[in-house]
Design an enzyme around this catalytic site. Structure first.
Site, mmCIF file in Angstrom:
data_model
loop_
_atom_site.group_PDB
_atom_site.id
_atom_site.type_symbol
_atom_site.label_atom_id
_atom_site.label_comp_id
_atom_site.label_asym_id
_atom_site.label_seq_id
_atom_site.Cartn_x
_atom_site.Cartn_y
_atom_site.Cartn_z
ATOM 1 N N HIS A 75 3.082 6.204 11.632
ATOM 2 C CA HIS A 75 4.225 5.381 11.769
ATOM 3 C C HIS A 75 5.416 6.551 12.144
ATOM 4 O O HIS A 75 6.470 5.988 12.615
ATOM 5 C CB HIS A 75 4.600 4.901 10.600
ATOM 6 N N GLU B 138 3.368 -2.384 13.383
ATOM 7 C CA GLU B 138 2.242 -2.146 12.485
ATOM 8 C C GLU B 138 0.954 -2.629 13.426
ATOM 9 O O GLU B 138 -0.072 -1.618 12.959
ATOM 10 C CB GLU B 138 2.522 -3.704 11.447
ATOM 11 N N HIS C 93 -2.150 6.223 8.387
ATOM 12 C CA HIS C 93 -1.203 5.220 8.629
ATOM 13 C C HIS C 93 0.196 5.398 8.702
ATOM 14 O O HIS C 93 0.993 5.282 9.516
ATOM 15 C CB HIS C 93 -1.697 3.638 7.681
ATOM 16 N N GLU C 94 0.578 5.652 7.293
ATOM 17 C CA GLU C 94 1.949 5.955 7.370
ATOM 18 C C GLU C 94 2.464 7.455 8.042
ATOM 19 O O GLU C 94 3.650 7.363 8.773
ATOM 20 C CB GLU C 94 2.442 6.404 5.772
ATOM 21 N N ASN D 231 8.878 5.658 4.827
ATOM 22 C CA ASN D 231 10.194 6.216 4.970
ATOM 23 C C ASN D 231 10.252 7.519 5.536
ATOM 24 O O ASN D 231 9.239 8.326 5.238
ATOM 25 C CB ASN D 231 10.723 6.322 3.536
ATOM 26 N N GLY E 22 0.770 -1.264 -0.049
ATOM 27 C CA GLY E 22 -0.001 0.001 -0.247
ATOM 28 C C GLY E 22 1.073 1.466 -0.003
ATOM 29 O O GLY E 22 0.540 2.090 -0.868
ATOM 30 N N ALA E 23 1.940 1.413 1.009
ATOM 31 C CA ALA E 23 2.543 2.390 1.069
ATOM 32 C C ALA E 23 3.553 2.229 1.992
ATOM 33 O O ALA E 23 3.668 1.307 2.732
ATOM 34 C CB ALA E 23 1.777 3.544 1.597
ATOM 35 N N MET E 24 4.662 3.288 2.302
ATOM 36 C CA MET E 24 5.868 3.196 2.901
ATOM 37 C C MET E 24 6.158 4.275 3.743
ATOM 38 O O MET E 24 6.277 5.208 3.217
ATOM 39 C CB MET E 24 6.967 2.497 2.116
HETATM 40 N N1 TRP Z 1 5.519 -0.514 6.434
HETATM 41 C C1 TRP Z 1 4.480 -0.539 5.463
HETATM 42 C C2 TRP Z 1 3.384 -0.292 5.766
HETATM 43 O O1 TRP Z 1 2.824 1.000 6.361
HETATM 44 C C3 TRP Z 1 4.542 -1.847 4.759
HETATM 45 C C4 TRP Z 1 5.269 -2.113 3.450
HETATM 46 C C5 TRP Z 1 5.264 -1.251 2.479
HETATM 47 C C6 TRP Z 1 6.000 -3.095 3.107
HETATM 48 N N2 TRP Z 1 6.152 -1.631 1.417
HETATM 49 C C7 TRP Z 1 6.501 -3.090 1.747
HETATM 50 C C8 TRP Z 1 6.247 -4.253 3.581
HETATM 51 C C9 TRP Z 1 7.403 -3.947 1.203
HETATM 52 C C10 TRP Z 1 6.975 -5.174 2.839
HETATM 53 C C11 TRP Z 1 7.535 -5.087 1.672
HETATM 54 O O2 TRP Z 1 2.590 -1.067 6.521
HETATM 55 ZN ZN ZN Z 2 2.678 0.074 8.683
#
Ligand code: TRP
Ligand code: ZN
Length: 869
Positions: free
Chosen positions: A301, A320, A297-298, A265, A261-263
């Site tokens: 984090h 998570e 969510h992001e 960073n 979905g998203a990350m």
């Molecule tokens: N940490 C990310 C989240 O918000 C999850 C995630 C995004 C992820 N891209 C990924 C996990 C690639 C494993 C591989 O939940």
């Molecule tokens: Zn997450």
């Protein structure tokens, strides 16, 4: 099988021998020959360590220096670079060469739609440079990015922009510095050309934060909702959790090729464009809510994940589970709490319970992992969130927030464990959570069996509760858990009976802690109707012998919307199960009129939230129903569910038509009220599609739609009811949108879920649609994922054609994108729940996969576990 991958165990955790305090990265971007220079400050932590062992994957090593001199004492083996006889503190320079253009796994540095981008969680940084790629090594990152200025005007990385300049050959550079030490999985880089939506946010303490959302050129008119959601999230986290943002800039980049979905960073989130882009023409209400949730969510984090990160990947739920809990609360505070609770409970009871009863069953804090990417699961995320929610229920909001405060006081800037979190909650509240901790180590779904006896003479009610967790693939022995059981009692007139014992009022949340317990309540003036497991107060299965009239009563009178919905679901479940048995006995299907009447009552009740009525009318999916059986009869379930839909439609046609007309909308608003009304109107349409004038209703709905929610409601109804207008409408939609993959995903999803007999043939044909490509995870999930997960009667066709089709796709993806392959295989892991003929067919394709000589770890782990059973 060429070589056996090795498993890692939680118990084997060891602190690192070395750490990295600072790293200077330089990227000279090139499609096939990107040069990465990493200059790291290394410090020995363990006096006895002589060799520095770095992680690396798929890398070409160009140069290795220590303190500026070439170092030759090193060797490369199986994903590791071993540098021998290193000093106690030194500067390590490593140069690697990458081929982002041919990185189809979408992990590490790759190219999406012409832009460079990265994905490093969980273990992707090792595909960029050799590094201590583990979350308990926290370094300050400085990143310089170099690329052609005309093609890649935006060069981004984490933290603050420090400097920029032009080079003579048409290239330019930008340097970023992130002052917050972080693990490598939070590193990000982006290089490309975008449209940018800019805004600012003033934090509570008066700092100004620049907000920037980067989207593909031409998509600026689809970024507004993401920006509104981001500002809402920033404000909400200040108000509810007392947490403020900590950098001067927050960037979000939307890319089309993304595995998840998203990350999160640090300071530079990278998003699947599905969770950024939306306007009335292209996005449904569900998309809008999804964007709000994922943006939240992001953002959340930043504190739960980034400021406090995980010591090791076994602790993934630390960030998570907690962050899902926070995004659920965000959505609930901004929108409808009960509708949110309903959709969360649906996910846990459906796919999470199924996962926990599969060969991949694991506790929210896993014990054994081969491929970490396989553990970004419903269990870690959704059950993990339920575990946090139970603590919130037990402690209450104020003690829970005290616990959060203590958690940050103690662990800010560190890599921590799930146990650290529980400890903080325990100390801040003074509540003993010793037994509660079992939720972190025990897998499987507990079954709570409740019975009650009422004594009219003494006016006492006895509630007898037993708990039992069946053995799971990973764990035979189970212990009793601490289960918060939220209950309420009603009189026949709908009023509430206060819970009392010995003249004192008793909390509605019972603490179930033993295998068997009895609770006594006094002054119960009549035989009550019991509302049990209110708000889904624990992720357990509830068994209680409800009579139909009690469920109909709760559906109408319970004072919590969730409890009403839940009673409706129980009523349906009872009769769906009974009818599946009837079909298996060659008896006719029988949907009692009293059941229809109970639902009619909700449809017509004018003091009920339309969004709730829509949820109540929303029948469980065939996949959800499959989860109720020891042996799944896909054909019987398919017949029974079709009959329920038809009977509800036939018996309520006038009421459905009236409500459908009542909620006709003239203008389009994205408010929760308008969304709820659309949901109800479209739920009515889904039934009306099955009536005599179905084709007319649906065609008109499609023609009059002025937003994607209504358009999709029409298409979806035409698809499910296999109406004559299905063909022309699907064609018209595809002609209009074939240039837009995100919009076409909705169409591909309908093709995947197509109930037609020849659905598989049609799905195969759509793979040559100009908008389809096996390179894009969203397209794969839409067409193929929908076929395998939302079309059980066709996917599980007796001849095994569905299984063989999936296998062929998996063979391709095993090479190009093992992470996506590994998510797609999940329905095959549940083979134990099918008849022996189907089981054998599933086993055959799994065996063919196991026999491949290049099976990726991702698939290996799941295939082996399943075949072992
Ligand atoms: N940490 C990310 C989240 O918000 C999850 C995630 C995004 C992820 N891209 C990924 C996990 C690639 C494993 C591989 O939940
Ligand atoms: Zn997450």
């Amino acid at each position: 099988m060429s070589q056996q991958p090795t498993a890692k165990y939680r118990d084997d955790y060891r602190a690192p021998d070395f750490t990295i305090t600072d790293i200077n990265l330089e990227f000279d971007l090139d499609p096939n020959k990107t040069l990465v220079t990493a200059v790291s400050q290394i410090k020995r932590l363990n006096e006895r360590a002589t060799d520095l062992v770095l992680d690396g994957d798929d890398l070409t090593l160009v140069r290795l220096d220590i303190n500026g001199d070439t170092w030759t004492a090193y060797s490369e083996e199986a994903g590791k670079l071993i540098i021998r006889d290193v000093p106690a503190a030194f500067t390590l320079t490593i140069q690697t060469q990458l081929d982002p253009e041919n990185n189809s796994a979408l992990e590490g540095l790759y190219i999406s739609g012409g832009a460079y981008c990265t994905q490093c969680e969980a273990e992707g940084f090792r595909r960029i440079t050799y590094y201590l790629d583990r979350p308990d090594v926290l370094a300050r990152f400085t990143t310089k990015v170099i690329a052609n200025k005309a093609t890649y005007p935006y060069l981004l990385s984490n933290g603050n922009k420090m400097a920029a300049g032009d080079l003579d050959d048409g290239r330019h550079w930008v340097e970023w510095h992130d002052p917050h030490a972080k693990p490598s999985y939070l590193f990000a880089l982006v290089g490309g050309d975008f449209d940018v939506l800019r805004d600012t946010f003033e934090t509570r303490s008066g700092r100004n934060v620049a907000l920037e959302i980067f989207v593909d050129k031409g998509n600026l008119d689809r970024a507004d909702h993401a920006m509104v959601s981001l500002k809402n999230a920033m404000k909400w986290d200040e108000e509810r959790f007392d947490l403020e943002y900590d950098l001067d800039i927050y960037m979000i980049v939307a890319v089309d090729f993304f595995n998840m979905g998203a990350m999160e960073n640090k300071g530079l989130n990278i998003f699947n464009s599905k969770y950024v882009l939306a306007n009335a023409e292209t996005a449904t209400d569900t998309d809008y809510l999804g964007i709000e949730a994922v943006i939240g969510h992001e953002y959340f984090h930043n504190w739960t994940g980034n400021r406090v990160t995980c010591r090791d990947w076994f602790q993934l739920s630390l960030k998570e589970g907690l962050t899902v809990f926070r995004d659920q609360e965000f959505s609930s505070d901004l929108g409808s709490r009960s509708v949110n609770r309903i959709s969360n409970a649906r996910i846990v009871r459906g796919p999470q319970f199924a996962e926990d009863a599969s060969p991949m069953s694991h506790p929210i804090r896993p014990e054994k992992v081969i491929e970490m990417n396989n553990f970004y699961t419903l269990t870690v995320y959704e059950k993990g969130s339920e575990v946090i929610r139970m603590m919130h229920t037990i402690l209450g909001e104020s003690a829970f927030q005290k616990g959060m405060k203590l958690y940050f006081e103690r662990h800010d800037g560190t890599a921590s464990t799930c146990d650290d979190f529980v400890q903080a909650m325990e100390e801040a509240s003074g509540i003993d959570l010793t037994q509660f901790r079992l939720w972190y180590s025990q897998s499987g779904t507990p079954v709570l069996t409740v019975s009650s006896t009422y004594d009219a003479a003494t006016k006492q009610l006895a509630l007898h509760v037993t708990q039992h967790t069946p053995a799971t693939a990973d764990q035979q022995e189970k212990q009793p858990l601490y289960i918060p059981l939220d209950i309420e009692m009603y009189r026949q007139d709908g009023s509430v009976i206060e819970l009392q014992r010995h003249g004192e009022s008793v909390s509605n949340v019972l603490a179930v802690t033993q295998a068997e317990q009895t609770y006594l309540f006094d002054h119960v003036d009549e035989q009550p109707v019991l509302s049990l497991l209110r708000e889904f107060s624990a992720p357990v299965k509830l068994e209680y012998d409800y009579q139909d009239d009690e469920l109909a009563f709760l559906l109408q009178h319970a004072r919590n919307d969730f409890a009403r919905w839940d009673a409706g679901q129980s009523l349906l479940a009872k009769h769906i199960k009974a009818n599946v048995a009837r079909v298996q006995d060659d008896q006719p299907i029988d949907v009692p009129l009293s059941v229809v009447d109970a639902f009619r009552g909700v449809l017509l009740s004018d003091n009920t939230d339309p969004a709730l009525i829509a949820e109540v009318l929303n029948l469980p999916s065939e996949t959800e129903v499959a989860g109720w059986f020891e042996t799944v009869d896909v054909d019987a379930i398919h017949q029974v569910m079709a009959a329920f839909k038809q009977q509800f439609a036939d018996h309520m046609v006038d009421e459905l038509a009236a409500v459908y007309r009542q909620y006709a909308q003239t203008d389009y608003q994205i408010t929760h009220k308008a969304m709820g009304e659309r949901a109800l109107r479209n739920a009515c349409l889904s039934y009306l599609a099955h009536t005599e004038n179905g084709n007319g209703y649906v065609e008109q709905h499609y023609q009059e739609a002025h937003n994607m929610t209504d358009t999709m409601a029409a298409l979806s109804a035409a698809n499910s009811a296999q109406l004559p207008c299905r063909e022309p409408l699907m064609k018209g939609f595809s002609d209009q949108w074939q240039h837009d993959g995100l919009v076409m995903d909705k169409w591909f999803m309908l093709q995947g879920a197509n109930p037609a007999d020849n659905a598989l043939e049609q799905v195969k044909a759509q793979m040559s649609h100009p908008a389809f490509t096996l390179k894009n995870p969203n397209r794969i999930r839409s067409l193929i994922g929908a076929f395998c997960n939302r079309n059980p009667a066709r996917f599980h066709a007796k001849d095994g054609a569905g299984y063989r089709f999936l296998k062929e796709i998996l063979v391709t993806l095993n090479q190009s994108n093992p992470q996506v392959a590994s998510r797609l295989i999940d329905p095959l892991l549940k083979l134990a729940y099918y008849d022996s003929a189907r089981q054998q067919q599933m086993r055959n394709v799994l065996q063919e996969l196991a026999d491949m000589d290049n099976l990726a770890n991702d698939l290996y782990e799941k295939v082996e576990k399943t075949l072992e059973q």
